[in-house]
Scaffold this motif. Structure first.
Motif, PDB file in Angstrom:
ATOM      1  N   TYR A 423       0.833  -1.210   0.000  1.00  0.00           N
ATOM      2  CA  TYR A 423       0.000   0.000   0.000  1.00  0.00           C
ATOM      3  C   TYR A 423       0.871   1.264   0.000  1.00  0.00           C
ATOM      4  O   TYR A 423       0.665   2.195  -0.769  1.00  0.00           O
ATOM      5  CB  TYR A 423      -0.894  -0.030   1.242  1.00  0.00           C
ATOM      6  N   ILE A 434      -1.259  11.837  -5.929  1.00  0.00           N
ATOM      7  CA  ILE A 434      -1.807  12.489  -4.736  1.00  0.00           C
ATOM      8  C   ILE A 434      -2.103  13.966  -5.012  1.00  0.00           C
ATOM      9  O   ILE A 434      -2.874  14.605  -4.290  1.00  0.00           O
ATOM     10  CB  ILE A 434      -0.868  12.317  -3.518  1.00  0.00           C
ATOM     11  N   MET A 448      -5.275  18.769  11.958  1.00  0.00           N
ATOM     12  CA  MET A 448      -5.877  17.495  11.554  1.00  0.00           C
ATOM     13  C   MET A 448      -4.929  16.689  10.661  1.00  0.00           C
ATOM     14  O   MET A 448      -4.674  15.511  10.908  1.00  0.00           O
ATOM     15  CB  MET A 448      -7.195  17.742  10.838  1.00  0.00           C
ATOM     16  N   LEU A 449      -4.406  17.337   9.649  1.00  0.00           N
ATOM     17  CA  LEU A 449      -3.522  16.605   8.740  1.00  0.00           C
ATOM     18  C   LEU A 449      -2.128  16.396   9.329  1.00  0.00           C
ATOM     19  O   LEU A 449      -1.529  15.337   9.156  1.00  0.00           O
ATOM     20  CB  LEU A 449      -3.427  17.332   7.399  1.00  0.00           C
TER      21      LEU A 449
HETATM   22  C1  LIG Z   1      -6.625  12.205  12.314  1.00  0.00           C
HETATM   23  C2  LIG Z   1      -7.844  12.320  11.503  1.00  0.00           C
HETATM   24  C3  LIG Z   1      -9.022  11.696  12.120  1.00  0.00           C
HETATM   25  C4  LIG Z   1      -7.749  11.813  10.131  1.00  0.00           C
HETATM   26  C5  LIG Z   1      -6.480  12.070   9.437  1.00  0.00           C
HETATM   27  C6  LIG Z   1      -6.565  11.538   8.063  1.00  0.00           C
HETATM   28  C7  LIG Z   1      -5.215  11.182   7.502  1.00  0.00           C
HETATM   29  C8  LIG Z   1      -4.587  10.128   8.346  1.00  0.00           C
HETATM   30  C9  LIG Z   1      -5.421  10.691   6.077  1.00  0.00           C
HETATM   31  C10 LIG Z   1      -6.056  11.765   5.194  1.00  0.00           C
HETATM   32  C11 LIG Z   1      -5.711  11.350   3.829  1.00  0.00           C
HETATM   33  C12 LIG Z   1      -4.675  10.481   3.873  1.00  0.00           C
HETATM   34  C13 LIG Z   1      -4.095   9.795   2.772  1.00  0.00           C
HETATM   35  C14 LIG Z   1      -3.154   8.814   2.965  1.00  0.00           C
HETATM   36  C15 LIG Z   1      -2.733   8.471   4.342  1.00  0.00           C
HETATM   37  C16 LIG Z   1      -3.742   8.879   5.391  1.00  0.00           C
HETATM   38  C17 LIG Z   1      -4.170  10.316   5.256  1.00  0.00           C
HETATM   39  C18 LIG Z   1      -3.016  11.236   5.525  1.00  0.00           C
HETATM   40  C19 LIG Z   1      -2.384   8.189   1.811  1.00  0.00           C
HETATM   41  C20 LIG Z   1      -1.093   8.972   1.759  1.00  0.00           C
HETATM   42  C21 LIG Z   1      -2.080   6.718   2.078  1.00  0.00           C
HETATM   43  C22 LIG Z   1      -1.379   6.067   0.875  1.00  0.00           C
HETATM   44  C23 LIG Z   1      -2.275   6.129  -0.342  1.00  0.00           C
HETATM   45  O1  LIG Z   1      -1.706   5.461  -1.448  1.00  0.00           O
HETATM   46  C24 LIG Z   1      -2.637   7.554  -0.721  1.00  0.00           C
HETATM   47  C25 LIG Z   1      -3.695   7.498  -1.818  1.00  0.00           C
HETATM   48  C26 LIG Z   1      -1.434   8.265  -1.316  1.00  0.00           C
HETATM   49  C27 LIG Z   1      -3.249   8.253   0.530  1.00  0.00           C
HETATM   50  C28 LIG Z   1      -3.660   9.695   0.289  1.00  0.00           C
HETATM   51  C29 LIG Z   1      -4.585  10.142   1.399  1.00  0.00           C
END
Ligand SMILES: CC(C)CCC[C@@H](C)[C@H]1CC=C2C3=C(CC[C@@]21C)[C@@]1(C)CC[C@H](O)C(C)(C)[C@@H]1CC3
Ligand SMILES: NC(=O)C1=CN([C@@H]2O[C@H](COP(=O)(O)OP(=O)(O)OC[C@H]3O[C@@H](n4cnc5c(N)ncnc54)[C@H](OP(=O)(O)O)[C@@H]3O)[C@@H](O)[C@H]2O)C=CC1
Length: 608
Positions: A423, A434, A448-449
């Motif tokens: 993944y 992305i 949050m992020l």
């Molecule tokens: C703390 C909060 C409740 C939520 C935080 C959300 C984050 C953890 C996620 C938001 C979008 C994300 C993505 C990925 C990881 C998690 C977070 C940061 C990702 C990088 C995982 C790997 C995948 O291939 C991706 C498509 C690149 C994802 C992009 C979104």
């Protein structure tokens, strides 16, 4: 004058008919767009102002106006109106009906009445809410944007209002993303002026999440160490305060982030362009994530070879998480403070409620950068994501062997680690994709992020592997095969759908995508309505959820804890989907409604 759906602007229309049953008027706008409107959305033309064309023609003039907050307000709101579109589903070859309409297209002169209140920093949020209600409830208040009232011939030809003339409208020649950029310039609103509803429970919600999210991470970490972890064991036995702190752990986390930062800035790998910003600018990103994970893996291998005790990660999980939390808080404070000093154009929609806590939580600035160093992109793709597998999960494998006295890690441990590794590696290999996701395009960078990237991902997404260290689950071969097949299916859907959308957004006229049907929107962007995005509205979420299931199943059913990721992920993606729906509805208006009518299900075909 007919109101554009989803906006408060009125444009000249001709009423074509009235359906007594639905009580809807069929109207045609001057750009050839046919829509059905309610009675209250149609007004007599008297009372609407017109303006001379010459005023807004000068680009220089427009530029200078947009710098003034007041002006920006007006200008942007009308851009939103322009963004609201009528739609027609079409193959890559334009339909004859639409072509006929295009030929007949006449000048669109927009003359909304100036009634909207100006943006005022003191009651900005109340105004936004008001406007939101107004948009949603089809009130008759009329907004004005002088610049949008008049068009030059060239603007019209670029499809400012009738974007069906755009190149992506059937022209299969590959084009640069320029048209998208033009469209973006034409439609994107100023951040502070648009009515974006507050997500996550608004201001009260922000307080709650700020407390709850770190507490939840703590809860999970404490639970997973218990012999009999149970989500109902609340509160778990709390360690003494000093157990949270370890200066060395803070040093390691800081070093890890710096190491990743160095890899990120190395002039290795492709430089990709992001999607056009409101200013029309396209930021450049060095997408060398795959290189970063390979170098990180080599570094870990060298450490193992040098007998560095990597089980430190497992035994100091809490302290490492605390250190990462501290860094994420400091980063969020920095992000919030700097967001107060950047221009309107650099702010994200939402996250600018005027409430410190909400804005701190949600994120205010869209693309905070220190020179070319993009903080959001870096944090989302590097330290946490690579840390997830590179440190924690891999280490848990070792721990699994040592603790259980096995020669190799258990089947379930191998599956979970391999799945998660795939993944992450896939995400880094396709790092460019992305740039067309919600986080990068729309969300501000705030707590949050920052917390999500630096704490949530590396310390909670590892829960399954962590759990398996002390709860070995034997898996039969058929079970392994079934789980692997499930993972492959999920991965296929996830990757294909993400790549399809990314390729389409980067080059809508890509000949390889010419077989796909699209819905045209007045923003100049089209929406895919066949292929993966014709199956459900978020096929990528479907694939992701199937994968999540595949890496939860190896943990068995004795405890709920390893299923935390699955449960969290369902909630996250359902909420994300609804956030995206509102955002797309606002952006694309009736074109989005048309898309939703055509593609009825959100994530799971025939279910949801
Ligand atoms: C703390 C909060 C409740 C939520 C935080 C959300 C984050 C953890 C996620 C938001 C979008 C994300 C993505 C990925 C990881 C998690 C977070 C940061 C990702 C990088 C995982 C790997 C995948 O291939 C991706 C498509 C690149 C994802 C992009 C979104
Ligand atoms: N593991 C994790 O924790 C997480 C993983 N993810 C994964 O990250 C990936 C990205 O997800 P996310 O950023 O939420 O959302 P998407 O990648 O689905 O991006 C949504 C955007 O895509 C565009 N879009 C929507 N429908 C269409 C269509 N029919 N045709 C063309 N463009 C369309 C819209 O943007 P526009 O029109 O402006 O281009 C919309 O705002 C997903 O695979 C998700 O599963 C996400 C969150 C957390």
């Amino acid at each position: 004058m007919g109101r554009w759906p989803g906006s408060s602007l009125y444009y000249e229309v001709k009423v074509l008919g009235f359906d007594a049953k639905s009580q809807l008027y069929t109207v045609i706008y001057k750009d050839g767009t046919e829509l059905e409107l309610k009675e209250q959305d149609i007004k007599s033309a008297s009372g609407f102002q017109t303006r001379s064309r010459s005023r807004s023609r000068s680009p220089g003039r427009r530029r200078s106006r947009s710098r003034s907050p007041g002006r920006t307000t007006r200008r942007s709101s009308s851009r939103t109106a322009a963004a609201v579109a009528a739609a027609a589903i079409t193959d890559s070859a334009p339909s004859s009906r639409r072509d006929t309409k295009l030929k007949d297209t006449v000048e669109v002169t927009l003359s909304p009445l100036p009634q909207a209140a100006e943006n005022n920093s003191n009651n900005r949020h109340e105004k936004k809410e008001e406007k939101q209600k107004e948009d949603n409830n089809t009130s008759n208040k009329v907004n004005e944007k002088p610049e949008a009232k008049v068009q030059t011939e060239s603007e019209k030809n670029q499809g400012r209002y009738n974007l069906r003339r755009r190149k992506d409208d059937g022209d299969t020649k590959p084009v640069e993303a320029k048209p998208e950029k033009e469209a973006k310039i034409a439609v994107a609103p100023a951040a502070s002026t648009l009515s974006t509803p507050l997500d996550f429970g608004g201001k009260i919600g922000a307080y709650f999440w700020l407390l709850f999210l770190p507490a939840w991470v703590l809860f999970l970490i404490l639970q997973v160490n218990l012999v009999d972890p149970s989500l109902v064991n609340f509160p778990p036995p709390l360690p003494p305060l000093e157990a949270f702190w370890d200066a060395q752990a803070l040093g390691f986390v800081t070093l890890w982030i710096l190491f990743q930062a160095v890899l990120y800035v190395l002039p290795v790998g492709k430089v990709s362009e992001g999607m056009p910003l409101r200013s029309g600018e396209r930021l450049k990103y060095r997408t060398n994530g795959f290189f970063a994970i390979v170098v990180s893996a080599v570094a870990v291998a060298v450490m193992v070879h040098q007998d560095v005790d990597l089980t430190y990660i497992h035994s100091h999980f809490l302290q490492l998480a605390t250190a990462s939390f501290l860094i994420s808080v400091l980063l969020s404070i920095y992000l919030y403070v700097r967001s107060r000093y950047v221009g309107q154009e650099q702010l994200a929609l939402g996250g600018n409620s005027g409430n410190v806590i909400y804005d701190f939580f949600k994120g205010h600035e869209l693309n905070p950068r220190i020179q070319d160093f993009d903080l959001k992109f870096f944090c989302e793709m590097r330290p946490g994501l690579i840390g997830w597998v590179g440190n924690a999960t891999q280490n848990l494998c070792f721990k699994n062997i040592f603790q259980q006295g096995l020669d190799t890690p258990s089947n379930s441990m191998i599956l979970v680690n391999l799945f998660q590794l795939l993944y992450v590696v896939d995400g880094l290999w396709n790092e460019e994709a992305i740039l067309t996701t919600m986080d990068l395009m729309h969300d501000g960078f705030g707590f949050m992020l920052a917390f999500g990237d630096l704490v949530w991902v590396p310390f909670t997404y590892t829960i399954q592997a962590y759990y398996l260290v002390s709860h070995p689950i034997p898996l039969s071969l058929p079970a392994v095969i079934a789980i692997v097949i499930l993972k492959i299916i999920g991965f296929y859907i996830f990757r294909k759908s993400n790549s399809e959308k990314n390729a389409f957004r980067r080059n809508p006229s890509d000949p390889k995508l010419s077989y796909l049907k699209t819905i045209h929107t007045a923003t100049g962007k089209s929406l895919l309505v066949s292929g993966w995005w014709g199956v459900v509205r978020h096929p990528n979420y479907l694939g992701d959820l199937i994968m999540a299931l595949a890496w939860s199943l190896p943990c068995g059913f004795s405890h709920l804890l390893p299923w935390y990721y699955m449960i969290f992920f369902i909630i996250l993606l359902v909420h994300r989907d609804s956030r995206d729906m509102s955002e797309c509805r606002r952006k694309y208006g009736s074109a989005w409604e048309e898309y939703c009518r055509t593609v009825r299900y959100r994530i799971i075909p025939h279910v949801y």
